[in-house]
Design a protein around this motif. Structure first.
Motif, mmCIF file in Angstrom:
data_model
loop_
_atom_site.group_PDB
_atom_site.id
_atom_site.type_symbol
_atom_site.label_atom_id
_atom_site.label_comp_id
_atom_site.label_asym_id
_atom_site.label_seq_id
_atom_site.Cartn_x
_atom_site.Cartn_y
_atom_site.Cartn_z
ATOM 1 N N GLY A 159 -13.328 -16.592 21.005
ATOM 2 C CA GLY A 159 -11.988 -16.284 21.492
ATOM 3 C C GLY A 159 -11.507 -17.132 22.644
ATOM 4 N N TRP A 160 -12.264 -18.179 23.007
ATOM 5 C CA TRP A 160 -11.868 -19.049 24.107
ATOM 6 C C TRP A 160 -11.133 -20.283 23.591
ATOM 7 C CZ3 TRP A 160 -12.555 -17.540 29.082
ATOM 8 C CH2 TRP A 160 -13.496 -16.532 29.331
ATOM 9 N N ALA A 161 -10.122 -20.714 24.322
ATOM 10 C CA ALA A 161 -9.482 -22.011 24.091
ATOM 11 C C ALA A 161 -10.218 -23.018 24.955
ATOM 12 C CB ALA A 161 -7.999 -21.958 24.461
ATOM 13 N N VAL A 162 -10.904 -23.958 24.326
ATOM 14 C CA VAL A 162 -11.829 -24.839 25.038
ATOM 15 C C VAL A 162 -11.144 -26.150 25.411
ATOM 16 C CG1 VAL A 162 -14.051 -26.034 24.923
ATOM 17 C CG2 VAL A 162 -13.764 -23.820 23.785
ATOM 18 N N VAL A 163 -11.287 -26.538 26.678
ATOM 19 C CA VAL A 163 -10.820 -27.832 27.156
ATOM 20 C C VAL A 163 -12.029 -28.528 27.777
ATOM 21 C CG1 VAL A 163 -9.241 -29.081 28.668
ATOM 22 C CG2 VAL A 163 -8.536 -26.899 27.646
ATOM 23 N N GLY A 209 -8.360 -26.763 17.321
ATOM 24 C CA GLY A 209 -7.819 -26.643 18.663
ATOM 25 C C GLY A 209 -6.868 -25.482 18.854
ATOM 26 N N GLY A 210 -6.535 -24.768 17.758
ATOM 27 C CA GLY A 210 -5.623 -23.642 17.863
ATOM 28 C C GLY A 210 -4.168 -24.092 17.877
ATOM 29 N N PRO A 211 -3.237 -23.189 18.188
ATOM 30 C CA PRO A 211 -3.457 -21.801 18.574
ATOM 31 C C PRO A 211 -3.813 -20.918 17.380
ATOM 32 C CG PRO A 211 -1.113 -22.245 18.453
ATOM 33 C CD PRO A 211 -1.801 -23.546 18.216
ATOM 34 N N TRP A 212 -4.516 -19.810 17.645
ATOM 35 C CA TRP A 212 -4.990 -18.925 16.598
ATOM 36 C C TRP A 212 -4.047 -17.745 16.420
ATOM 37 C CZ3 TRP A 212 -8.904 -20.528 13.624
ATOM 38 C CH2 TRP A 212 -9.690 -21.579 14.116
ATOM 39 N N GLN A 213 -3.685 -17.520 15.167
ATOM 40 C CA GLN A 213 -2.786 -16.423 14.809
ATOM 41 C C GLN A 213 -3.577 -15.361 14.061
ATOM 42 O OE1 GLN A 213 0.213 -17.544 11.982
ATOM 43 N NE2 GLN A 213 0.971 -15.451 11.701
ATOM 44 N N ALA A 214 -3.515 -14.127 14.540
ATOM 45 C CA ALA A 214 -4.188 -13.025 13.860
ATOM 46 C C ALA A 214 -3.447 -12.709 12.564
ATOM 47 C CB ALA A 214 -4.257 -11.798 14.752
ATOM 48 N N MET A 215 -4.164 -12.698 11.458
ATOM 49 C CA MET A 215 -3.574 -12.403 10.152
ATOM 50 C C MET A 215 -3.557 -10.887 9.913
ATOM 51 S SD MET A 215 -3.052 -15.541 9.427
ATOM 52 C CE MET A 215 -2.484 -15.506 7.733
ATOM 53 N N ALA A 251 -11.567 -21.777 28.412
ATOM 54 C CA ALA A 251 -12.880 -22.191 28.902
ATOM 55 C C ALA A 251 -12.837 -23.675 29.207
ATOM 56 C CB ALA A 251 -13.961 -21.893 27.879
ATOM 57 N N LEU A 252 -13.083 -24.022 30.452
ATOM 58 C CA LEU A 252 -13.116 -25.422 30.878
ATOM 59 C C LEU A 252 -14.562 -25.879 30.836
ATOM 60 C CD1 LEU A 252 -10.659 -25.193 33.908
ATOM 61 C CD2 LEU A 252 -10.148 -25.733 31.516
ATOM 62 N N LEU A 253 -14.874 -26.745 29.895
ATOM 63 C CA LEU A 253 -16.234 -27.241 29.689
ATOM 64 C C LEU A 253 -16.361 -28.578 30.421
ATOM 65 C CD1 LEU A 253 -18.962 -26.902 28.327
ATOM 66 C CD2 LEU A 253 -17.994 -27.892 26.244
ATOM 67 N N ILE A 254 -16.991 -28.551 31.601
ATOM 68 C CA ILE A 254 -17.112 -29.722 32.464
ATOM 69 C C ILE A 254 -18.499 -30.321 32.254
ATOM 70 C CG2 ILE A 254 -16.817 -30.591 34.797
ATOM 71 C CD1 ILE A 254 -14.423 -28.967 33.806
ATOM 72 N N VAL A 255 -18.552 -31.588 31.836
ATOM 73 C CA VAL A 255 -19.824 -32.200 31.435
ATOM 74 C C VAL A 255 -20.108 -33.439 32.276
ATOM 75 C CG1 VAL A 255 -21.124 -33.190 29.508
ATOM 76 C CG2 VAL A 255 -19.474 -31.344 29.079
ATOM 77 N N ASP A 256 -21.334 -33.532 32.756
ATOM 78 C CA ASP A 256 -21.840 -34.726 33.436
ATOM 79 C C ASP A 256 -21.830 -35.878 32.426
ATOM 80 O OD1 ASP A 256 -23.493 -36.753 34.408
ATOM 81 O OD2 ASP A 256 -25.194 -35.439 34.826
ATOM 82 N N GLU A 257 -21.011 -36.899 32.701
ATOM 83 C CA GLU A 257 -20.803 -37.965 31.724
ATOM 84 C C GLU A 257 -22.071 -38.771 31.437
ATOM 85 O OE1 GLU A 257 -17.675 -40.190 33.529
ATOM 86 O OE2 GLU A 257 -19.002 -41.250 34.937
#
Length: 557
Positions: free
Chosen positions: A159-163, A501-507, A132-138
């Motif tokens: 479940g999203w990897a956020v940038v 920040g992950g990465p996430w490992q399923a246990m 997920a690319l989170l683009i924000v008005d500065e």
């Protein structure tokens, strides 16, 4: 045993050459379907309004397929002029149907209707969403930093990897500078997309992120004009050369999408509203709070919808699949009362400024229609106004031209996926192809760049309550997590990462556990993500889902 949760990889699109302007033509009419899936998930009954001397053709494919070649004509075990039964289904799979009804006419061309339906029992859900690319008005980032942080955490917990990427605000005074900033942003998004290894990418624009205008079109039947298009950002391969408007203002050239769109994209932007709606940053914070409550199932389970406009019959017919015909009310955005709806489809008020004083809509997902409403770059846009009301709306689209293909949401597809299903209808990497869904509303629009989504594209229609009372205790055997599961949980999935920040490992090999879990090899400073899992019973059958994740961090010794 079929897995309850799966992943899917989206391939990058390939550039195609531009073609001419859209030419509205007579479209296949929409066919209203009603369906019932058997309790064991092995048989589906579909029916439709009878038409004299009409012949029905039944097509089917695995849900999630795309392209006209993926449809297969089937011979149902029972087929009449207005109903069918397919008893060859398998539980654990999702199916998509297209019914075409052809009635020979006195003229050269026959009358054609087409309708779509999805169904499946015990359909696998999605464990890993993607990036997920989170683009924000500065310029507004500091004012809503806390709600933004919560939103980013919620995306991670889903479940999203956020940038995150903060960008300059839309420049209404200097069109050339604004285009340069938009081009820079598109290149950054493309670079992230090319480097991603997840199943999908979503772009979420928060604040007054640069708006681009493209082409010369008449989607609302009025004067030709350049249309705003956030799809520009979600296209990593298409050619979008610049040109000048008839007034000499720099803009983009394409009047049609030059390539398929592989990324979900939505905009949350309240910059151009009347002060009567409230302050821009206050509206953004309120939206993100509402988004948080929906994701955490704090706004109730919703199985009602409303629809009331003849121009939106394709979208209204999809409600039969999503909630069942008996749960669809005849109402509009401003007269639906305070009933908690899942979806609302209506023309709505034409004057956006009046929404500040109208009763708010209580539908989570809304489709609006009317002249000029697709131009979200203007002041007091009615779609933006719906999103700004103190009601429940979290996503809005301009329907009818072309019609939105919403029926996949019956199996918990996100609104962003339904958006892509709509904009990519009839376009492939090789160019223009026959549409997957020939019932596009009143006009057969070709590759529309103006079909934008306002709101968060990653939202799904059937959220599940998360676990509660999560705690962690260090023991000789390791770290033991305990929690309380919601009543409808089948178990809980536990994931671990070195940090947020992950990465996430399923246990536990990715298998569900009940009530507690002991990590016998804990890592210092690790973060755990705990997600309840359960089967949602929906009108289209049943689908596995994961609740919003709850986090707990284990401090280093």
């Amino acid at each position: 045993m079929r897995p309850a949760f799966t992943s899917l990889r989206l391939a990058a699109a390939t550039a195609v050459l531009l073609v001419g302007l859209t030419a509205p033509a007579a479209a296949t009419d929409t066919l209203a379907l009603e369906g019932t899936l058997s309790d064991d998930g092995r048989a589906l009954d579909l029916s439709w309004p009878p038409a004299r001397n009409a012949k029905a053709t039944v097509m089917r494919r695995p849900f999630g397929s795309a392209g006209p070649e993926s449809w297969r004509t089937i011979q149902p075990s029972e087929l009449t002029g207005f109903s069918m039964r397919d008893d060859t289904l398998e539980p654990g799979q999702a199916y998509e149907y297209r019914i075409e009804l052809i009635q020979p006419g006195r003229e050269a061309l026959p009358k054609i209707w087409s309708g779509s339906w999805v169904a499946g029992r015990d359909v696998p859900g999605q464990l890993r969403e993607g990036m997920a690319l989170l683009i924000v008005d500065e310029t507004i980032a500091d004012a809503i930093e806390d709600p933004l942080a919560t939103f980013a955490k919620d995306l991670t917990g889903a479940g999203w990897a956020v940038v995150r990427h903060d960008v300059p605000r839309h420049d209404a005074e200097d069109a050339a500078q604004n285009l340069r900033q938009a081009s820079d942003l598109r290149q950054w998004i493309t670079d992230q997309y090319d480097a991603a290894d997840g199943p999908r990418t979503a772009v979420i624009l928060v604040g007054h992120v640069p708006i681009v205008l493209t082409g010369l079109q008449v989607p609302d039947g009025h004067d030709p004009h350049a249309v705003p298009s956030d799809l520009y950002y979600a296209d990593p391969t298409g050619l979008w050369p610049t040109t000048q408007s008839p007034d000499g203002v720099p803009q983009l050239l394409p009047s049609q999408l030059p390539a398929p769109i592989p990324m979900q994209i939505g905009r949350i932007d309240f910059a151009n509203l009347d002060p009567a709606f409230g302050d821009e940053t206050t509206l953004l914070a309120a939206y993100l709070d509402r988004n948080h409550r929906w994701r955490h199932a704090q706004m109730g389970e919703r199985r009602l919808a409303y629809g009331d406009d003849p121009n939106l019959r394709v979208e209204i017919n999809a409600l039969n699949n999503i909630v069942g015909k008996e749960n669809v009310r005849t109402a509009g955005h401003d007269d639906s009362g305070d009933q908690p709806y899942l979806m609302g489809i209506d023309f709505g008020e034409w004057n956006g400024s009046t929404y500040a004083g109208l009763p708010p809509s209580h539908a989570i997902f809304a489709i609006n229609f009317g002249s000029g409403k697709h131009r979200f770059d203007g002041g007091n846009n009615p779609m933006t106004a719906l999103l700004a009301q103190p009601g429940d709306v979290l996503a809005v689209g301009w329907g009818g031209r072309p019609a939105w293909q919403l029926h996949g949401m019956a199996l918990n597809e996100s609104i962003g996926e339904a958006h892509l299903r709509t904009v990519n209808n009839g376009i492939s990497a090789a160019g223009r192809v026959p549409p997957d869904y020939p019932a596009m509303g009143n006009y057969d629009w070709d590759r529309p760049p103006w079909v934008n989504l306002l709101g968060d594209p990653t939202l799904r229609p059937f959220p599940m309550a998360p676990v509660s009372d999560l705690s962690a205790m260090r023991q000789d055997a390791g770290v033991t997590l305990t929690w309380t599961e919601p009543e409808d949980a089948e178990g809980t999935m536990v994931l671990r990462a070195p940090d947020m920040g992950g990465p996430w490992q399923a246990m536990n090999g990715g298998n569900l556990v009940r009530g507690s879990f002991t990590d016998t090899d804990p890592h210092a400073g690790a973060v755990y993500l705990v997600r309840a899992a359960g089967l949602a019973q929906v009108h289209a059958g049943s689908v596995h889902r994961l609740a919003q994740g709850v986090f707990i961090e284990i401090p280093a010794r």
